[in-house]
Design a protein around this motif. Sequence first.
Motif, mmCIF file in Angstrom:
data_model
loop_
_atom_site.group_PDB
_atom_site.id
_atom_site.type_symbol
_atom_site.label_atom_id
_atom_site.label_comp_id
_atom_site.label_asym_id
_atom_site.label_seq_id
_atom_site.Cartn_x
_atom_site.Cartn_y
_atom_site.Cartn_z
ATOM 1 N N PRO A 83 0.812 -1.224 0.002
ATOM 2 C CA PRO A 83 0.006 -0.128 0.019
ATOM 3 C C PRO A 83 0.855 1.151 0.047
ATOM 4 C CG PRO A 83 -0.753 -1.647 1.653
ATOM 5 C CD PRO A 83 0.579 -2.089 1.181
ATOM 6 N N ILE A 84 0.318 2.228 -0.705
ATOM 7 C CA ILE A 84 1.136 3.544 -0.884
ATOM 8 C C ILE A 84 1.469 4.118 0.460
ATOM 9 C CG2 ILE A 84 -0.834 5.086 -1.180
ATOM 10 C CD1 ILE A 84 2.504 5.515 -2.630
ATOM 11 N N SER A 85 0.551 4.072 1.491
ATOM 12 C CA SER A 85 0.718 4.506 2.971
ATOM 13 C C SER A 85 1.844 3.840 3.493
ATOM 14 C CB SER A 85 -0.683 4.420 3.705
ATOM 15 O OG SER A 85 -1.113 2.862 3.578
ATOM 16 N N SER A 86 1.968 2.584 3.317
ATOM 17 C CA SER A 86 3.146 1.747 4.152
ATOM 18 C C SER A 86 4.395 2.056 3.446
ATOM 19 C CB SER A 86 2.900 0.478 3.981
ATOM 20 O OG SER A 86 1.763 -0.210 4.510
ATOM 21 N N LEU A 87 4.290 2.275 1.923
ATOM 22 C CA LEU A 87 5.636 2.637 1.299
ATOM 23 C C LEU A 87 5.987 3.953 1.858
ATOM 24 C CD1 LEU A 87 5.016 1.738 -2.492
ATOM 25 C CD2 LEU A 87 6.797 0.929 -0.978
ATOM 26 N N LEU A 92 9.998 7.165 4.676
ATOM 27 C CA LEU A 92 10.287 8.071 5.334
ATOM 28 C C LEU A 92 11.206 7.634 6.773
ATOM 29 C CD1 LEU A 92 7.057 10.148 6.166
ATOM 30 C CD2 LEU A 92 9.400 10.921 5.260
ATOM 31 N N LEU A 93 10.746 6.529 7.328
ATOM 32 C CA LEU A 93 11.532 5.932 8.572
ATOM 33 C C LEU A 93 13.011 5.609 8.187
ATOM 34 C CD1 LEU A 93 8.693 4.065 10.432
ATOM 35 C CD2 LEU A 93 10.099 5.915 11.165
ATOM 36 N N GLY A 186 2.299 6.333 9.543
ATOM 37 C CA GLY A 186 1.494 5.903 8.335
ATOM 38 C C GLY A 186 0.910 7.195 7.628
ATOM 39 N N LEU A 187 0.584 8.275 8.474
ATOM 40 C CA LEU A 187 0.008 9.438 7.834
ATOM 41 C C LEU A 187 0.887 10.679 7.564
ATOM 42 C CD1 LEU A 187 -3.422 9.541 9.839
ATOM 43 C CD2 LEU A 187 -3.086 8.962 7.697
#
Length: 328
Positions: A83-87, A92-93, A186-187
């Motif tokens: 999912p794009i949110s997880s990517l 970022l991390l 995630g956000l």
Amino acid sequence: MGEPETPDSELQQIRLKRIKQEGFFPVPSDDRLGRCRSVKEFEKLNRIGEGTYGIVYRARDTSTNDIVALKKVRMDKEKDGIPISSLREITLLLKLRHPNIVELKEVVVGNHLESIFLVMGYCEQDLASLLENMQTPFSEAQVKCIILQLLRGLQYLHENFIVHRDLKVSNLLMTDKGCVKIADFGLARAYGVPLKPMTPKVVTLWYRAPELLFGTTTQTTAIDMWAVGCILAELLAHKPLLPGSSEIQQIDLIVQLLGTPNENIWPGFSKLPLVGQYTVRKQPYNNLKHKFPWLSEAGLRLLNFLFMYDPKKRLEWKHVGGVHLRCA
């Protein structure tokens, strides 16, 4: 003569069709791990929670014996990979390294394409569960230390043009040595100048800044700072400050506490997209002092700066020194 060879393009179509029919499929062992380790190298000890985008386990890295947090990336109904949110969170991390931000150590994989895990630094508890189990509230000195660490982590994020967009007590982890770490990205979003429109449906309702509630699409680091104010108040009072059950009730709770916003204190307020949809009560007073009668003047001043209606006037991490916040 042998049979004619099937063209490569046709073979690819057959393969893709079969994948679509069968869903997720085992990855050939030669191609399985690439540069990622297998999740089989980790022993799951117990489930410790669920983030915005996945279940989190406490686990032991069998190669080092380190205790880590293992976050399974949620792949619900995903047909096109991660999912794009997880990517976004992984991207970022992998770049972020700060004592007050949870560390993504590596990404590991399972036997199937839908099995992806994030190996995170392990923290013994989150502030939400800590608050629930405490018999007495934190002292003001303890709250200062927690907030100072939160602001140091935010300073690092904001200096690197990242807005978290979901700060709350359950997304703040704490080690057994008292180190606070910001988690659950995630956000989170990278931002730039000029600001690009983003959806206002972010930040858990109780911590959501008024500009989001009134429909702004240009989000700044000020939305994180409003959430810091909500977290600070929650740590001091031992309960959520603004526990609205709907967006209209959330606005009403804010107005009851801080007074009715207007153009004088918040230039541009009347032009926000959703202002005309709400009937806001007339309330001329700031009631923070009545809500926290025992709080020091420095503490009240800090809360007032964090709860400025106008995002441009709201406290930024770099001005915190002006309100004398020190770890006692």
